[in-house]
Design an enzyme around this catalytic site. Structure first.
Site, PDB file in Angstrom:
ATOM      1  N   TYR A 207       0.845  -1.236   0.111  1.00 49.82           N
ATOM      2  CA  TYR A 207      -0.002  -0.093  -0.133  1.00 49.82           C
ATOM      3  C   TYR A 207       0.862   1.297  -0.034  1.00 49.82           C
ATOM      4  CZ  TYR A 207      -4.230   2.429  -0.121  1.00 49.82           C
ATOM      5  OH  TYR A 207      -5.386   3.107  -0.794  1.00 49.82           O
TER       6      TYR A 207
ATOM      7  N   ARG B  81      -9.265  10.350  -8.406  1.00 48.01           N
ATOM      8  CA  ARG B  81      -8.112  11.022  -7.525  1.00 48.01           C
ATOM      9  C   ARG B  81      -7.388   9.940  -6.735  1.00 48.01           C
ATOM     10  NH1 ARG B  81      -9.128  12.417  -1.799  1.00 48.01           N
ATOM     11  NH2 ARG B  81      -7.857  10.364  -1.991  1.00 48.01           N
TER      12      ARG B  81
ATOM     13  N   LYS C  77      -6.270  -2.368  -0.739  1.00 48.86           N
ATOM     14  CA  LYS C  77      -7.428  -2.123   0.488  1.00 48.86           C
ATOM     15  C   LYS C  77      -7.651  -3.583   0.442  1.00 48.86           C
ATOM     16  CE  LYS C  77      -7.682   2.195   0.986  1.00 48.86           C
ATOM     17  NZ  LYS C  77      -7.284   2.815   2.222  1.00 48.86           N
TER      18      LYS C  77
ATOM     19  N   GLU D   2     -13.624   4.533  -2.821  1.00 46.73           N
ATOM     20  CA  GLU D   2     -12.158   4.749  -2.628  1.00 46.73           C
ATOM     21  C   GLU D   2     -11.601   5.523  -3.728  1.00 46.73           C
ATOM     22  OE1 GLU D   2      -9.103   4.601  -0.245  1.00 46.73           O
ATOM     23  OE2 GLU D   2     -10.788   3.173   0.231  1.00 46.73           O
ATOM     24  N   ASP D   3     -11.008   6.708  -3.473  1.00 48.64           N
ATOM     25  CA  ASP D   3     -10.500   7.525  -4.348  1.00 48.64           C
ATOM     26  C   ASP D   3     -11.181   8.284  -5.297  1.00 48.64           C
ATOM     27  OD1 ASP D   3      -8.190   7.343  -2.695  1.00 48.64           O
ATOM     28  OD2 ASP D   3      -6.937   6.400  -3.970  1.00 48.64           O
TER      29      ASP D   3
ATOM     30  N   ASP E  80     -13.820   5.660   2.263  1.00 44.99           N
ATOM     31  CA  ASP E  80     -12.790   5.751   3.105  1.00 44.99           C
ATOM     32  C   ASP E  80     -11.943   7.053   3.197  1.00 44.99           C
ATOM     33  OD1 ASP E  80     -11.017   4.273   4.719  1.00 44.99           O
ATOM     34  OD2 ASP E  80      -9.565   4.108   3.267  1.00 44.99           O
ATOM     35  N   ASP E  81     -11.901   7.818   1.972  1.00 45.31           N
ATOM     36  CA  ASP E  81     -11.430   8.860   2.077  1.00 45.31           C
ATOM     37  C   ASP E  81     -11.891  10.062   2.958  1.00 45.31           C
ATOM     38  OD1 ASP E  81      -9.454   8.294   0.034  1.00 45.31           O
ATOM     39  OD2 ASP E  81     -11.119   7.992  -1.074  1.00 45.31           O
TER      40      ASP E  81
ATOM     41  N   ASN F  98      -0.795  11.580   0.840  1.00 45.91           N
ATOM     42  CA  ASN F  98      -0.163  10.494   0.391  1.00 45.91           C
ATOM     43  C   ASN F  98       0.021  10.579  -1.075  1.00 45.91           C
ATOM     44  OD1 ASN F  98       0.088   8.555   2.704  1.00 45.91           O
ATOM     45  ND2 ASN F  98      -2.158   8.308   2.660  1.00 45.91           N
TER      46      ASN F  98
END
Length: 539
Positions: A97, A150, A168, A239-240, A262-263, A401
């Site tokens: 990750y 993203r 993930k 996610e993202d 999650d973000d 990140n």
């Protein structure tokens, strides 16, 4: 399922990553499964295999080669892969990750080896249910989906973003024991606006601009409905996604579907847990803290929204809680006189004169500075020195990140604050020796939260996930930070304890679901139920 319970034989066993034990198959198993002659004669142990894996992993020249090696191991022997991760998590987490997964996504089309996960594209409208039926597993507990717009702080990577849900879900299995056979990574390929990718002859995604507006939403609607129709109790983790879609989709489904972003919410819980631990170290009660965020996207405002809940739990009303939290974006301080704010920023637009970051710090005098910008180096020495002038122990969270996008490094934070900073980051930084005193930065990695959220929701078959469940997760995380860790400046538990942390988070989340009325089952012994769901990859 044990290997000997399968109907498969011979190479069908050896090519099934869920079943394969390779050289660790016993003499009896080799006879029962038709493996005699297909393996070297020496029967090895998983411990021996692990030693071989580590020897080969450590001889690789760089981290992207190590990533490819570990993904290949996952493809052929999933239990050995998970055992490798669990027993060497400080070494392997940065490989599977962040930060290495960011580079892996950038190079995804060039390092592609084997099919993994499900690709749902803009061209599949009207038949997404058929695509889900092509997936070989009939029971799924967790779906992680991205549209690749993203990816970390790297932007629009289109179909290359598949590395994120794959990573993930590996962490769901390693850190919370979720059965990997019941996990599904999904790439929702709606095109990409990244011209460099579309001009790359090896690019594997749709070669078209991104789907937008109602066409985009209707495609996601069809996908969510298809997941619910096929695997009604499955958790969907978004996610993202870019900020506007991240908020739009969360609001669209959160009341009708077991899902979370999650973000927004995972990051919120891990950051809130870190702030709760940092308040113990700094000796400042949460209710007395003022916090400035640099960046006002989905991650930052998600953190603020959960901190509001935490502040309200201390006795503050909603207005007073929000007034503890301030934002600075590309255009300066977010204040009530601005007319260019996104809806999620408006609740944090307080009365104040226009100001840049330094002026805002001088005026607001925050105890904590949280970065979620994706812009490296924006916590300059001047900014860090200002925080040190305002606080005996300034709280500095550089959460972007991968590592290359961090607002500052651990060393920069400690050097500019005379070693007094309480520092955490999204990607790992090693210990820093400041004038003979070792400072150990914490890593505010969402891995401390999302696996436990999923495990807790599954344990009580929750029909939704609310803010109370995320706040319970944040408190459970903070409680795992020992006084000894705080003495070294660390506000997160050591990674080798991650399965214990996930278990505690799951218990707290499940109890909160019961209290909120979101649990559809209430096990007589909740802890035993959670333990029964945490698979051990040892063979």
């Amino acid at each position: 399922m044990t290997t000997t319970m399968t109907n498969k034989r011979g190479y069908a066993v050896l090519t099934d990553r869920h079943l394969n034990k390779s050289t660790a198959f016993t003499e009896t198993e080799r006879d029962q499964l038709g493996l005699r002659g297909l393996l070297p004669p020496a029967v090895g142990s998983q411990t021996t295999q692990l030693s071989r894996v580590l020897e080969n992993l450590r001889r690789k020249r760089d981290d992207i080669e190590r990533y490819v090696f570990l993904m290949a191991l996952q493809s052929r022997n999933e239990r050995l892969f998970l055992k490798t991760i669990i027993e060497n998590i400080e070494e392997t987490l940065p490989l599977i990750y962040t930060p290495t997964v960011g580079q892996a996504c950038l190079e995804f089309a060039h390092i592609y080896r084997q099919e993994r996960g499900l690709y749902v594209t803009a061209a599949d409208r009207g038949r997404i249910g058929e695509l889900l039926a092509n997936w070989p597993e009939t029971e799924i507990d967790v779906v992680v989906v991205t549209d690749g717009e993203r990816i970390l702080g790297l932007g629009d990577l289109g179909a290359n973003g598949m590395g994120i849900p794959v990573g993930k879900l590996a962490l769901y299995a390693a850190c919370a024991g979720i059965d990997p056979a019941r996990c599904l990574p999904v790439m929702l390929d709606v095109g990409t606006n990244n011209e460099a990718l579309r001009n790359d002859p090896l690019y594997l995604g749709l070669n078209q601009g991104r789907l937008q507006g109602d066409d985009y939403l209707s495609l996601v609607d069809e996908f969510v409905a298809a997941v619910r129709a096929r695997w009604g109790t499955a958790l969907i983790q978004f996610e993202d996604f870019a900020t506007p879609n991240a908020y739009r989709l969360l609001q669209r489904y959160r009341d009708t579907t077991l899902c979370f972003n999650d973000d927004i919410q995972g990051t919120a819980a891990v950051a809130t847990g870190g702030i709760l631990a940092a308040s113990r170290l700094a000796g400042t009660a949460l209710a007395d803290m003022r916090i400035v965020f640099l960046g006002a996207g989905s991650a930052a405002t998600g953190i603020a929204d959960l901190l509001v809940k935490a502040l309200e739990a201390t006795g503050l009303d909603n207005k007073a809680a929000r007034e503890r939290l301030w934002f600075v974006d590309l255009h300066g301080l977010i204040h009530s006189g601005r007319d260019d704010l996104a809806p999620h920023n408006v609740p944090y637009a307080h009365a104040h004169e226009p100001a840049d970051l330094m002026a805002a710090l001088r005026s607001i005098k925050p105890h904590a500075l949280i970065g979620a910008t994706g812009a490296p180096g924006v916590f300059t020495r001047e900014v860090l020195e200002m925080m040190a002038a305002l606080n005996e122990q300034p709280i500095i969270f550089a959460l972007s990140n991968p590592t290359s996008r961090a607002e500052c490094t651990a060393e920069e934070a400690y050097n500019a604050t005379q070693g007094r900073a309480i520092f955490a980051s999204g990607s790992p930084f090693g210990p820093v020796d400041y004038h003979g005193r070792q400072r150990i930065p914490g890593q505010g990695n969402n891995v401390y939260i999302f696996p436990g959220i999923g495990l807790g929701a599954l344990a009580v078959r929750a029909r939704g996930i609310d803010d109370a469940m995320f706040l319970a997760a944040a408190h459970a995380l903070a409680e795992h930070v020992s006084d000894k860790a705080l003495e070294n400046g660390t506000v997160y538990p050591p990674l080798p304890t991650i399965r214990a942390v996930s278990r505690s988070v799951a218990i707290a989340v499940a109890k909160a679901a019961v209290t909120s009325g979101l649990a559809t089952t209430q096990p007589d012994d909740l802890e035993r139920q959670i333990d029964s769901l945490m698979l051990d990859p040892t063979y």
